[in-house]
Design an enzyme around this catalytic site. Sequence first.
Site, PDB file in Angstrom:
ATOM      1  N   GLN A  77       0.813  -1.212   0.000  1.00  0.00           N
ATOM      2  CA  GLN A  77       0.000   0.000   0.000  1.00  0.00           C
ATOM      3  C   GLN A  77       0.848   1.265   0.000  1.00  0.00           C
ATOM      4  OE1 GLN A  77      -3.170  -0.207   2.834  1.00  0.00           O
ATOM      5  NE2 GLN A  77      -3.446   2.003   2.942  1.00  0.00           N
ATOM      6  N   THR A  98      -2.398   5.028  12.414  1.00  0.00           N
ATOM      7  CA  THR A  98      -3.093   4.215  11.414  1.00  0.00           C
ATOM      8  C   THR A  98      -2.447   4.458  10.062  1.00  0.00           C
ATOM      9  OG1 THR A  98      -4.742   5.853  10.710  1.00  0.00           O
ATOM     10  CG2 THR A  98      -5.249   4.570  12.690  1.00  0.00           C
ATOM     11  N   GLU A  99      -2.512   3.477   9.187  1.00  0.00           N
ATOM     12  CA  GLU A  99      -1.872   3.607   7.883  1.00  0.00           C
ATOM     13  C   GLU A  99      -2.520   4.697   7.037  1.00  0.00           C
ATOM     14  OE1 GLU A  99      -3.592  -0.134   5.477  1.00  0.00           O
ATOM     15  OE2 GLU A  99      -2.759  -0.575   7.444  1.00  0.00           O
ATOM     16  N   ALA A 100      -3.770   5.041   7.360  1.00  0.00           N
ATOM     17  CA  ALA A 100      -4.463   6.077   6.588  1.00  0.00           C
ATOM     18  C   ALA A 100      -4.032   7.485   6.981  1.00  0.00           C
ATOM     19  CB  ALA A 100      -5.971   5.939   6.758  1.00  0.00           C
ATOM     20  N   MET A 119      -1.810  10.028   3.754  1.00  0.00           N
ATOM     21  CA  MET A 119      -1.437   8.616   3.859  1.00  0.00           C
ATOM     22  C   MET A 119      -0.035   8.359   3.306  1.00  0.00           C
ATOM     23  SD  MET A 119      -3.668   5.238   2.930  1.00  0.00           S
ATOM     24  CE  MET A 119      -3.768   5.443   1.152  1.00  0.00           C
TER      25      MET A 119
END
Length: 525
Positions: free
Chosen positions: A107, A324-326, A351
Amino acid sequence: MAKFISAEQVIKYIKDGSTIYTPGITLGGFAEEVALEIEKSFLETGYPRDLTIYYPSGIGNRRDRGFAHLSHEGLLKRTVGGHYKGCGPALEKLVKENKVEAYNFPQGIVTTLPRNVAARRPGIISKVGLGTFVDPRLEGGKLNARTRECEDLVEVIQLENEEWLYYKAPKFDIAIIRGSVADENGNISLYRESYFLEQLSVAQAAKACGGIVIAQVEQVVKAGTLHPKEVKVPGIMVDYVVVAKSENHWQTGQTYFNPVFCGDIKVPLDSIKAAPLDERKVIARRADMELFPGAVINIGVGIPEVASAVTAEEGISHNLHMTTEAGGVGGLPAGMHDFGCCYNADAIIEMGHQFDFFNGGGIDVAILGIAQVDRHGNVNVSQVNGEPIGCGGFIDITQNAKKVVFCGTFTAGGLKEQIADRKLNIVQEGRSKKFLADVEQVTFSGKYAVSVGQNVMYVTERAVFELTPEGVELIEIAPGIDLDKDVLELMDFRPIIRNVKTMAPEIFQELPGVVAKVFQSRNSL
Protein backbone atom coordinates in the site's frame (compact mmCIF):
# COMPACT_ATOMS: atom_id res chain seq x y z
CA MET A 1 -10.98 26.64 -14.75
CA ALA A 2 -12.83 23.51 -13.65
CA LYS A 3 -16.10 22.67 -15.36
CA PHE A 4 -19.07 21.45 -13.32
CA ILE A 5 -20.75 18.44 -14.89
CA SER A 6 -23.42 15.92 -13.92
CA ALA A 7 -22.45 12.41 -12.93
CA GLU A 8 -24.00 11.12 -16.15
CA GLN A 9 -21.65 13.29 -18.21
CA VAL A 10 -18.52 11.70 -16.71
CA ILE A 11 -18.65 8.89 -19.26
CA LYS A 12 -17.85 11.30 -22.09
CA TYR A 13 -14.36 11.79 -20.66
CA ILE A 14 -13.44 8.17 -19.93
CA LYS A 15 -12.09 6.43 -23.01
CA ASP A 16 -11.61 2.72 -23.61
CA GLY A 17 -8.21 1.46 -22.49
CA SER A 18 -7.58 4.39 -20.13
CA THR A 19 -5.26 4.07 -17.15
CA ILE A 20 -6.95 5.52 -14.06
CA TYR A 21 -5.85 6.17 -10.50
CA THR A 22 -8.51 6.38 -7.80
CA PRO A 23 -7.71 6.95 -4.10
CA GLY A 24 -9.77 5.27 -1.40
CA ILE A 25 -9.74 3.23 1.79
CA THR A 26 -13.02 1.52 2.76
CA LEU A 27 -15.44 4.07 1.21
CA GLY A 28 -13.43 7.04 2.43
CA GLY A 29 -11.96 9.20 -0.30
CA PHE A 30 -13.61 7.13 -3.03
CA ALA A 31 -15.78 8.80 -5.70
CA GLU A 32 -18.59 6.27 -5.57
CA GLU A 33 -21.08 8.27 -7.64
CA VAL A 34 -18.58 8.45 -10.49
CA ALA A 35 -17.99 4.68 -10.18
CA LEU A 36 -21.73 4.05 -10.31
CA GLU A 37 -22.01 5.95 -13.59
CA ILE A 38 -19.09 4.03 -15.09
CA GLU A 39 -20.79 0.77 -14.09
CA LYS A 40 -24.18 1.87 -15.43
CA SER A 41 -22.72 2.87 -18.79
CA PHE A 42 -20.76 -0.38 -19.13
CA LEU A 43 -23.77 -2.57 -18.28
CA GLU A 44 -26.00 -0.67 -20.70
CA THR A 45 -23.60 -0.09 -23.62
CA GLY A 46 -20.44 -2.14 -23.04
CA TYR A 47 -18.36 1.02 -22.66
CA PRO A 48 -15.97 2.13 -21.25
CA ARG A 49 -13.96 -1.08 -21.30
CA ASP A 50 -10.44 -2.45 -20.86
CA LEU A 51 -9.58 0.00 -18.09
CA THR A 52 -6.40 -0.24 -16.04
CA ILE A 53 -7.03 0.99 -12.50
CA TYR A 54 -4.48 1.74 -9.80
CA TYR A 55 -5.77 2.04 -6.23
CA PRO A 56 -4.03 1.99 -2.83
CA SER A 57 -6.18 -0.07 -0.48
CA GLY A 58 -9.35 -2.09 -0.02
CA ILE A 59 -12.10 0.16 -1.41
CA GLY A 60 -15.66 -0.63 -0.35
CA ASN A 61 -17.60 -2.44 2.32
CA ARG A 62 -16.26 -5.89 1.32
CA ARG A 63 -19.58 -6.59 -0.39
CA ASP A 64 -21.35 -4.55 -3.04
CA ARG A 65 -20.10 -0.98 -2.73
CA GLY A 66 -16.95 0.89 -3.69
CA PHE A 67 -14.70 -0.96 -6.13
CA ALA A 68 -17.45 -3.57 -6.60
CA HIS A 69 -19.08 -1.16 -9.10
CA LEU A 70 -16.02 -1.43 -11.33
CA SER A 71 -15.50 -5.18 -10.95
CA HIS A 72 -16.93 -6.43 -14.24
CA GLU A 73 -15.31 -8.62 -16.86
CA GLY A 74 -14.50 -6.47 -19.86
CA LEU A 75 -14.74 -3.19 -17.99
CA LEU A 76 -11.45 -4.02 -16.26
CA LYS A 77 -8.34 -5.10 -18.11
CA ARG A 78 -5.83 -4.67 -15.28
CA THR A 79 -5.83 -3.82 -11.59
CA VAL A 80 -2.79 -2.71 -9.60
CA GLY A 81 -3.83 -2.39 -6.00
CA GLY A 82 -2.89 -2.68 -2.37
CA HIS A 83 -5.76 -4.98 -1.34
CA TYR A 84 -8.29 -7.25 -3.01
CA LYS A 85 -10.60 -8.79 -0.41
CA GLY A 86 -11.48 -5.31 0.83
CA CYS A 87 -12.83 -4.53 -2.65
CA GLY A 88 -15.47 -7.23 -2.45
CA PRO A 89 -16.18 -10.72 -3.82
CA ALA A 90 -16.79 -9.55 -7.41
CA LEU A 91 -13.15 -8.50 -7.86
CA GLU A 92 -11.88 -11.61 -6.07
CA LYS A 93 -13.92 -13.74 -8.49
CA LEU A 94 -12.47 -11.99 -11.54
CA VAL A 95 -8.96 -12.62 -10.23
CA LYS A 96 -9.56 -16.28 -9.39
CA GLU A 97 -11.18 -16.94 -12.77
CA ASN A 98 -8.32 -15.26 -14.69
CA LYS A 99 -10.65 -12.63 -16.13
CA VAL A 100 -8.49 -9.66 -15.15
CA GLU A 101 -4.77 -8.94 -14.91
CA ALA A 102 -4.13 -8.45 -11.20
CA TYR A 103 -1.05 -7.09 -9.44
CA ASN A 104 -0.83 -6.69 -5.68
CA PHE A 105 1.77 -4.24 -4.35
CA PRO A 106 2.39 -2.80 -0.86
CA GLN A 107 0.00 0.00 0.00
CA GLY A 108 2.81 2.42 0.80
CA ILE A 109 4.27 1.87 -2.67
CA VAL A 110 0.96 2.37 -4.46
CA THR A 111 -0.02 5.46 -2.46
CA THR A 112 3.33 7.20 -3.06
CA LEU A 113 3.58 6.19 -6.72
CA PRO A 114 1.50 9.18 -7.99
CA ARG A 115 3.90 11.58 -6.28
CA ASN A 116 6.72 10.12 -8.35
CA VAL A 117 4.65 10.17 -11.54
CA ALA A 118 3.82 13.82 -10.85
CA ALA A 119 7.55 14.64 -10.72
CA ARG A 120 8.16 12.56 -13.88
CA ARG A 121 10.44 10.13 -12.09
CA PRO A 122 10.73 6.64 -13.59
CA GLY A 123 9.28 4.95 -10.51
CA ILE A 124 10.06 4.05 -6.91
CA ILE A 125 13.24 2.40 -5.63
CA SER A 126 12.62 0.75 -2.28
CA LYS A 127 13.55 -2.23 -0.12
CA VAL A 128 9.87 -2.72 0.73
CA GLY A 129 8.82 -6.13 -0.54
CA LEU A 130 12.24 -7.79 -0.73
CA GLY A 131 11.88 -11.50 0.03
CA THR A 132 8.06 -11.39 -0.13
CA PHE A 133 5.67 -12.48 -2.89
CA VAL A 134 6.10 -9.00 -4.39
CA ASP A 135 9.75 -9.79 -5.15
CA PRO A 136 9.92 -10.89 -8.82
CA ARG A 137 12.12 -13.81 -7.79
CA LEU A 138 9.03 -15.19 -6.04
CA GLU A 139 5.82 -13.94 -7.69
CA GLY A 140 6.35 -10.30 -8.64
CA GLY A 141 3.01 -9.40 -7.08
CA LYS A 142 1.15 -11.29 -9.83
CA LEU A 143 -2.02 -12.90 -8.50
CA ASN A 144 -3.10 -15.30 -11.24
CA ALA A 145 -1.96 -17.22 -14.33
CA ARG A 146 -3.19 -14.53 -16.69
CA THR A 147 -0.99 -11.94 -15.00
CA ARG A 148 2.04 -14.20 -14.97
CA GLU A 149 2.03 -13.92 -18.77
CA CYS A 150 2.16 -10.12 -18.53
CA GLU A 151 5.02 -7.69 -18.07
CA ASP A 152 6.89 -7.33 -14.80
CA LEU A 153 5.99 -4.09 -13.03
CA VAL A 154 8.72 -4.55 -10.43
CA GLU A 155 12.39 -5.49 -10.86
CA VAL A 156 15.33 -6.30 -8.59
CA ILE A 157 18.21 -3.88 -9.08
CA GLN A 158 21.63 -3.33 -7.50
CA LEU A 159 22.70 0.05 -6.13
CA GLU A 160 26.04 0.40 -4.36
CA ASN A 161 26.18 -3.36 -3.76
CA GLU A 162 22.71 -3.46 -2.20
CA GLU A 163 19.53 -5.07 -3.48
CA TRP A 164 16.51 -2.87 -4.12
CA LEU A 165 13.13 -3.25 -5.77
CA TYR A 166 12.30 -0.89 -8.62
CA TYR A 167 8.56 -0.29 -9.06
CA LYS A 168 7.86 1.15 -12.51
CA ALA A 169 5.81 4.32 -12.93
CA PRO A 170 2.80 4.19 -15.27
CA LYS A 171 1.21 6.96 -17.33
CA PHE A 172 -2.10 8.08 -15.84
CA ASP A 173 -4.78 9.21 -18.28
CA ILE A 174 -7.38 10.01 -15.64
CA ALA A 175 -7.38 10.82 -11.93
CA ILE A 176 -10.71 10.30 -10.16
CA ILE A 177 -10.51 11.95 -6.75
CA ARG A 178 -12.89 13.02 -4.00
CA GLY A 179 -13.19 16.01 -1.69
CA SER A 180 -15.79 17.41 0.68
CA VAL A 181 -16.60 20.65 -1.15
CA ALA A 182 -15.48 22.61 -4.19
CA ASP A 183 -15.75 26.33 -4.63
CA GLU A 184 -16.95 27.85 -7.90
CA ASN A 185 -13.39 27.83 -9.24
CA GLY A 186 -12.90 24.12 -8.58
CA ASN A 187 -10.70 24.45 -5.49
CA ILE A 188 -11.20 21.30 -3.41
CA SER A 189 -11.40 21.09 0.39
CA LEU A 190 -11.29 17.82 2.36
CA TYR A 191 -12.55 19.23 5.64
CA ARG A 192 -15.24 16.54 6.21
CA GLU A 193 -13.09 13.65 5.06
CA SER A 194 -11.81 11.14 7.58
CA TYR A 195 -8.62 10.53 5.60
CA PHE A 196 -6.17 12.72 3.72
CA LEU A 197 -5.22 10.40 0.91
CA GLU A 198 -3.23 11.03 -2.27
CA GLN A 199 -5.78 13.41 -3.84
CA LEU A 200 -3.21 16.14 -4.53
CA SER A 201 -0.44 13.90 -5.88
CA VAL A 202 -2.91 11.97 -8.04
CA ALA A 203 -4.17 15.19 -9.59
CA GLN A 204 -0.62 16.37 -10.17
CA ALA A 205 0.30 13.00 -11.69
CA ALA A 206 -2.55 13.10 -14.19
CA LYS A 207 -1.62 16.64 -15.24
CA ALA A 208 2.03 15.64 -15.65
CA CYS A 209 0.89 12.85 -17.98
CA GLY A 210 -1.33 15.16 -20.02
CA GLY A 211 -4.43 13.55 -18.50
CA ILE A 212 -7.56 14.87 -16.83
CA VAL A 213 -8.77 15.16 -13.24
CA ILE A 214 -12.36 14.43 -12.21
CA ALA A 215 -13.32 15.39 -8.66
CA GLN A 216 -16.41 14.28 -6.77
CA VAL A 217 -17.64 16.56 -3.98
CA GLU A 218 -20.76 16.75 -1.84
CA GLN A 219 -21.32 20.49 -2.04
CA VAL A 220 -20.34 23.66 -3.92
CA VAL A 221 -19.51 26.90 -2.09
CA LYS A 222 -18.99 30.44 -3.28
CA ALA A 223 -15.61 31.35 -4.77
CA GLY A 224 -13.28 32.97 -2.24
CA THR A 225 -14.99 31.48 0.82
CA LEU A 226 -12.54 28.61 1.35
CA HIS A 227 -9.54 29.37 3.52
CA PRO A 228 -6.40 28.87 1.41
CA LYS A 229 -5.03 26.35 3.91
CA GLU A 230 -8.24 24.33 3.57
CA VAL A 231 -7.74 23.94 -0.17
CA LYS A 232 -5.95 20.61 -0.64
CA VAL A 233 -6.31 20.40 -4.43
CA PRO A 234 -6.17 23.78 -6.25
CA GLY A 235 -8.69 24.37 -8.99
CA ILE A 236 -5.91 24.76 -11.58
CA MET A 237 -5.39 20.98 -11.30
CA VAL A 238 -9.06 20.03 -11.63
CA ASP A 239 -10.83 19.63 -14.97
CA TYR A 240 -14.30 18.43 -14.00
CA VAL A 241 -16.33 18.53 -10.77
CA VAL A 242 -19.27 16.24 -10.01
CA VAL A 243 -21.62 17.02 -7.11
CA ALA A 244 -22.67 13.70 -5.59
CA LYS A 245 -25.70 12.54 -3.67
CA SER A 246 -25.01 12.08 0.04
CA GLU A 247 -25.67 8.34 -0.15
CA ASN A 248 -22.71 8.02 -2.51
CA HIS A 249 -20.31 10.03 -0.39
CA TRP A 250 -19.70 8.05 2.79
CA GLN A 251 -16.89 8.83 5.19
CA THR A 252 -15.98 5.16 5.78
CA GLY A 253 -17.24 1.72 4.83
CA GLN A 254 -19.90 1.79 7.54
CA THR A 255 -20.31 5.43 8.55
CA TYR A 256 -21.83 8.23 6.51
CA PHE A 257 -20.33 10.92 8.75
CA ASN A 258 -18.87 11.02 12.24
CA PRO A 259 -17.34 14.37 13.30
CA VAL A 260 -14.88 12.50 15.53
CA PHE A 261 -13.20 10.92 12.51
CA CYS A 262 -12.34 14.25 10.90
CA GLY A 263 -11.25 15.76 14.21
CA ASP A 264 -14.16 18.14 14.74
CA ILE A 265 -14.98 16.78 18.21
CA LYS A 266 -13.50 14.39 20.76
CA VAL A 267 -15.29 11.79 22.88
CA PRO A 268 -14.52 10.12 26.24
CA LEU A 269 -12.47 6.99 25.55
CA ASP A 270 -13.67 5.33 28.74
CA SER A 271 -17.01 4.92 26.98
CA ILE A 272 -15.47 2.20 24.80
CA LYS A 273 -16.83 -1.18 25.91
CA ALA A 274 -14.30 -3.65 27.32
CA ALA A 275 -13.75 -6.80 25.27
CA PRO A 276 -15.04 -10.08 26.80
CA LEU A 277 -12.53 -12.50 28.27
CA ASP A 278 -11.85 -15.00 25.51
CA GLU A 279 -8.89 -16.26 23.51
CA ARG A 280 -8.79 -13.04 21.46
CA LYS A 281 -8.44 -10.93 24.60
CA VAL A 282 -5.75 -13.24 25.97
CA ILE A 283 -3.74 -12.80 22.77
CA ALA A 284 -4.29 -9.04 22.83
CA ARG A 285 -3.15 -8.76 26.44
CA ARG A 286 0.01 -10.78 25.80
CA ALA A 287 0.81 -8.66 22.75
CA ASP A 288 0.30 -5.44 24.71
CA MET A 289 2.82 -6.62 27.28
CA GLU A 290 5.47 -5.83 24.64
CA LEU A 291 4.57 -2.11 24.67
CA PHE A 292 6.42 0.56 26.61
CA PRO A 293 5.64 4.16 27.58
CA GLY A 294 6.05 6.62 24.73
CA ALA A 295 6.08 3.90 22.07
CA VAL A 296 4.89 4.71 18.55
CA ILE A 297 2.73 1.77 17.60
CA ASN A 298 0.65 0.51 14.72
CA ILE A 299 -2.22 -1.91 15.20
CA GLY A 300 -3.81 -3.97 12.43
CA VAL A 301 -7.28 -5.43 11.91
CA GLY A 302 -8.87 -8.41 13.65
CA ILE A 303 -7.36 -9.52 16.95
CA PRO A 304 -4.97 -6.52 16.95
CA GLU A 305 -8.06 -4.30 17.19
CA VAL A 306 -8.73 -5.95 20.57
CA ALA A 307 -5.16 -5.02 21.56
CA SER A 308 -6.10 -1.40 20.93
CA ALA A 309 -9.19 -1.69 23.15
CA VAL A 310 -7.15 -3.39 25.89
CA THR A 311 -4.79 -0.41 26.12
CA ALA A 312 -7.81 1.78 26.89
CA GLU A 313 -9.17 -0.71 29.44
CA GLU A 314 -5.77 -0.91 31.13
CA GLY A 315 -5.49 2.88 31.25
CA ILE A 316 -2.26 3.06 29.27
CA SER A 317 -3.44 4.34 25.88
CA HIS A 318 -2.65 7.95 26.82
CA ASN A 319 1.02 6.97 27.22
CA LEU A 320 1.22 5.53 23.70
CA HIS A 321 1.30 7.09 20.25
CA MET A 322 -0.97 5.01 18.07
CA THR A 323 -0.94 5.38 14.30
CA THR A 324 -3.09 4.22 11.41
CA GLU A 325 -1.87 3.61 7.88
CA ALA A 326 -4.46 6.08 6.59
CA GLY A 327 -2.68 8.93 8.39
CA GLY A 328 -4.06 9.02 11.92
CA VAL A 329 -1.65 9.85 14.74
CA GLY A 330 -2.64 9.60 18.40
CA GLY A 331 -5.99 8.78 19.95
CA LEU A 332 -7.44 5.31 19.54
CA PRO A 333 -7.80 3.54 16.18
CA ALA A 334 -11.33 2.66 15.08
CA GLY A 335 -12.13 -0.88 13.97
CA MET A 336 -14.19 -2.86 11.47
CA HIS A 337 -15.20 -0.83 8.39
CA ASP A 338 -14.15 2.40 10.12
CA PHE A 339 -10.59 1.09 9.87
CA GLY A 340 -7.99 3.78 9.34
CA CYS A 341 -9.89 6.38 11.36
CA CYS A 342 -9.06 7.43 14.91
CA TYR A 343 -11.05 8.48 17.92
CA ASN A 344 -9.51 11.70 19.26
CA ALA A 345 -6.54 11.83 16.88
CA ASP A 346 -3.75 14.30 17.62
CA ALA A 347 -3.11 14.67 13.90
CA ILE A 348 -4.36 13.42 10.54
CA ILE A 349 -1.71 13.53 7.84
CA GLU A 350 -1.63 12.39 4.23
CA MET A 351 -1.44 8.62 3.86
CA GLY A 352 1.64 8.79 1.63
CA HIS A 353 3.54 10.79 4.23
CA GLN A 354 2.46 8.32 6.91
CA PHE A 355 4.01 5.50 4.89
CA ASP A 356 7.18 7.54 4.45
CA PHE A 357 7.33 7.63 8.25
CA PHE A 358 6.61 3.91 8.53
CA ASN A 359 9.15 2.95 5.89
CA GLY A 360 11.73 5.14 7.59
CA GLY A 361 11.50 3.02 10.75
CA GLY A 362 9.16 5.30 12.68
CA ILE A 363 7.15 2.50 14.29
CA ASP A 364 8.50 1.10 17.56
CA VAL A 365 6.03 -1.79 17.87
CA ALA A 366 3.62 -3.14 15.26
CA ILE A 367 0.85 -5.53 16.32
CA LEU A 368 -0.64 -7.31 13.32
CA GLY A 369 -2.52 -10.52 12.52
CA ILE A 370 -1.38 -13.83 11.08
CA ALA A 371 -2.98 -16.46 8.87
CA GLN A 372 0.04 -18.76 8.55
CA VAL A 373 3.59 -19.02 9.97
CA ASP A 374 6.33 -21.36 8.75
CA ARG A 375 9.64 -22.83 9.91
CA HIS A 376 11.56 -19.89 8.43
CA GLY A 377 9.51 -17.35 10.38
CA ASN A 378 7.67 -16.26 7.23
CA VAL A 379 4.12 -14.98 7.69
CA ASN A 380 1.24 -15.14 5.23
CA VAL A 381 -1.85 -12.94 5.37
CA SER A 382 -2.28 -12.18 1.66
CA GLN A 383 -3.50 -15.46 0.16
CA VAL A 384 -5.18 -18.41 1.86
CA ASN A 385 -6.49 -21.45 -0.02
CA GLY A 386 -5.96 -19.59 -3.26
CA GLU A 387 -8.16 -16.67 -2.17
CA PRO A 388 -6.62 -13.33 -3.28
CA ILE A 389 -6.76 -11.29 -0.08
CA GLY A 390 -3.96 -8.78 -0.70
CA CYS A 391 -1.23 -7.31 1.46
CA GLY A 392 -2.47 -3.75 2.09
CA GLY A 393 0.02 -1.93 4.28
CA PHE A 394 1.20 -5.14 5.95
CA ILE A 395 4.52 -5.39 4.12
CA ASP A 396 5.50 -1.74 4.62
CA ILE A 397 4.63 -1.87 8.32
CA THR A 398 6.05 -5.26 9.30
CA GLN A 399 9.25 -4.95 7.29
CA ASN A 400 10.22 -1.62 8.82
CA ALA A 401 8.92 -1.60 12.41
CA LYS A 402 11.58 -1.99 15.06
CA LYS A 403 9.56 -4.77 16.69
CA VAL A 404 6.71 -6.84 15.21
CA VAL A 405 4.24 -8.81 17.31
CA PHE A 406 2.17 -11.13 15.12
CA CYS A 407 -1.15 -12.21 16.68
CA GLY A 408 -3.56 -15.01 15.98
CA THR A 409 -5.20 -18.13 17.36
CA PHE A 410 -3.01 -21.24 17.20
CA THR A 411 -5.42 -23.09 14.89
CA ALA A 412 -8.42 -21.92 12.85
CA GLY A 413 -11.84 -23.14 11.81
CA GLY A 414 -14.19 -24.25 14.56
CA LEU A 415 -11.77 -23.62 17.42
CA LYS A 416 -13.53 -23.51 20.81
CA GLU A 417 -11.69 -22.71 24.04
CA GLN A 418 -12.62 -22.11 27.64
CA ILE A 419 -10.86 -19.88 30.14
CA ALA A 420 -11.36 -20.65 33.83
CA ASP A 421 -9.28 -20.59 37.01
CA ARG A 422 -6.59 -18.63 35.16
CA LYS A 423 -6.06 -21.54 32.77
CA LEU A 424 -6.80 -22.28 29.12
CA ASN A 425 -8.76 -25.39 28.10
CA ILE A 426 -9.16 -26.57 24.51
CA VAL A 427 -12.82 -27.63 24.09
CA GLN A 428 -12.66 -28.20 20.32
CA GLU A 429 -9.55 -27.94 18.21
CA GLY A 430 -9.54 -25.89 15.01
CA ARG A 431 -9.66 -27.75 11.70
CA SER A 432 -6.76 -25.87 10.10
CA LYS A 433 -3.16 -25.62 11.22
CA LYS A 434 -1.50 -22.21 11.12
CA PHE A 435 2.08 -23.28 11.82
CA LEU A 436 3.16 -24.92 8.57
CA ALA A 437 6.37 -26.15 7.01
CA ASP A 438 5.95 -23.49 4.31
CA VAL A 439 3.39 -20.71 4.04
CA GLU A 440 1.19 -20.47 0.97
CA GLN A 441 2.45 -16.98 0.18
CA VAL A 442 5.24 -14.94 1.80
CA THR A 443 3.84 -11.62 3.02
CA PHE A 444 6.56 -11.21 5.65
CA SER A 445 10.05 -12.60 5.12
CA GLY A 446 11.67 -14.15 8.17
CA LYS A 447 14.99 -14.35 6.33
CA TYR A 448 14.96 -10.62 5.62
CA ALA A 449 13.97 -9.85 9.23
CA VAL A 450 16.89 -11.86 10.58
CA SER A 451 19.28 -10.18 8.12
CA VAL A 452 18.41 -6.73 9.49
CA GLY A 453 18.25 -7.81 13.14
CA GLN A 454 14.52 -7.18 13.55
CA ASN A 455 12.77 -8.22 16.77
CA VAL A 456 9.87 -10.55 15.85
CA MET A 457 7.34 -12.43 18.02
CA TYR A 458 4.37 -14.69 17.25
CA VAL A 459 1.68 -14.60 19.95
CA THR A 460 -1.17 -17.10 20.20
CA GLU A 461 -3.57 -17.92 23.02
CA ARG A 462 -1.59 -21.03 24.00
CA ALA A 463 1.99 -20.42 22.88
CA VAL A 464 4.40 -17.58 22.22
CA PHE A 465 7.29 -17.83 19.76
CA GLU A 466 10.27 -15.68 18.87
CA LEU A 467 12.29 -15.45 15.66
CA THR A 468 15.99 -16.15 16.15
CA PRO A 469 18.86 -16.53 13.67
CA GLU A 470 18.54 -20.31 14.20
CA GLY A 471 14.79 -20.37 13.53
CA VAL A 472 11.45 -20.06 15.32
CA GLU A 473 11.80 -20.62 19.06
CA LEU A 474 9.00 -21.51 21.50
CA ILE A 475 9.37 -19.30 24.58
CA GLU A 476 6.04 -19.57 26.46
CA ILE A 477 2.97 -21.79 26.77
CA ALA A 478 -0.34 -21.07 28.49
CA PRO A 479 -1.21 -22.50 31.90
CA GLY A 480 -3.32 -25.64 31.47
CA ILE A 481 -1.84 -26.48 28.06
CA ASP A 482 -0.07 -29.77 27.27
CA LEU A 483 3.10 -28.96 25.32
CA ASP A 484 3.08 -32.05 23.13
CA LYS A 485 -0.65 -32.59 22.52
CA ASP A 486 -1.82 -28.97 22.28
CA VAL A 487 1.21 -27.38 20.63
CA LEU A 488 3.92 -29.54 19.07
CA GLU A 489 1.62 -32.16 17.52
CA LEU A 490 -0.30 -29.38 15.77
CA MET A 491 2.77 -27.88 14.09
CA ASP A 492 4.25 -29.02 10.78
CA PHE A 493 7.73 -28.17 12.03
CA ARG A 494 9.45 -28.50 15.37
CA PRO A 495 10.39 -25.16 16.91
CA ILE A 496 13.57 -24.57 18.85
CA ILE A 497 12.93 -25.47 22.50
CA ARG A 498 15.39 -24.25 25.10
CA ASN A 499 13.72 -22.51 28.03
CA VAL A 500 9.93 -22.55 27.82
CA LYS A 501 8.15 -20.43 30.43
CA THR A 502 4.49 -20.20 31.44
CA MET A 503 2.48 -17.28 30.08
CA ALA A 504 1.42 -14.87 32.85
CA PRO A 505 -1.67 -16.49 34.51
CA GLU A 506 -3.09 -12.99 35.15
CA ILE A 507 -3.93 -12.50 31.47
CA PHE A 508 -6.36 -15.46 31.79
CA GLN A 509 -8.48 -13.76 34.47
CA GLU A 510 -11.42 -11.39 34.16
CA LEU A 511 -9.92 -8.41 35.97
CA PRO A 512 -7.49 -6.19 34.05
CA GLY A 513 -4.24 -4.88 35.46
CA VAL A 514 -1.40 -7.15 34.46
CA VAL A 515 -0.69 -5.28 31.22
CA ALA A 516 -0.60 -1.95 33.05
CA LYS A 517 1.68 -3.45 35.71
CA VAL A 518 4.21 -4.64 33.12
CA PHE A 519 3.88 -1.37 31.24
CA GLN A 520 4.56 0.73 34.35
CA SER A 521 7.54 -1.39 35.33
CA ARG A 522 9.11 -0.56 31.99
CA ASN A 523 8.55 3.11 32.72
CA SER A 524 10.86 2.82 35.73
CA LEU A 525 13.70 1.17 33.84
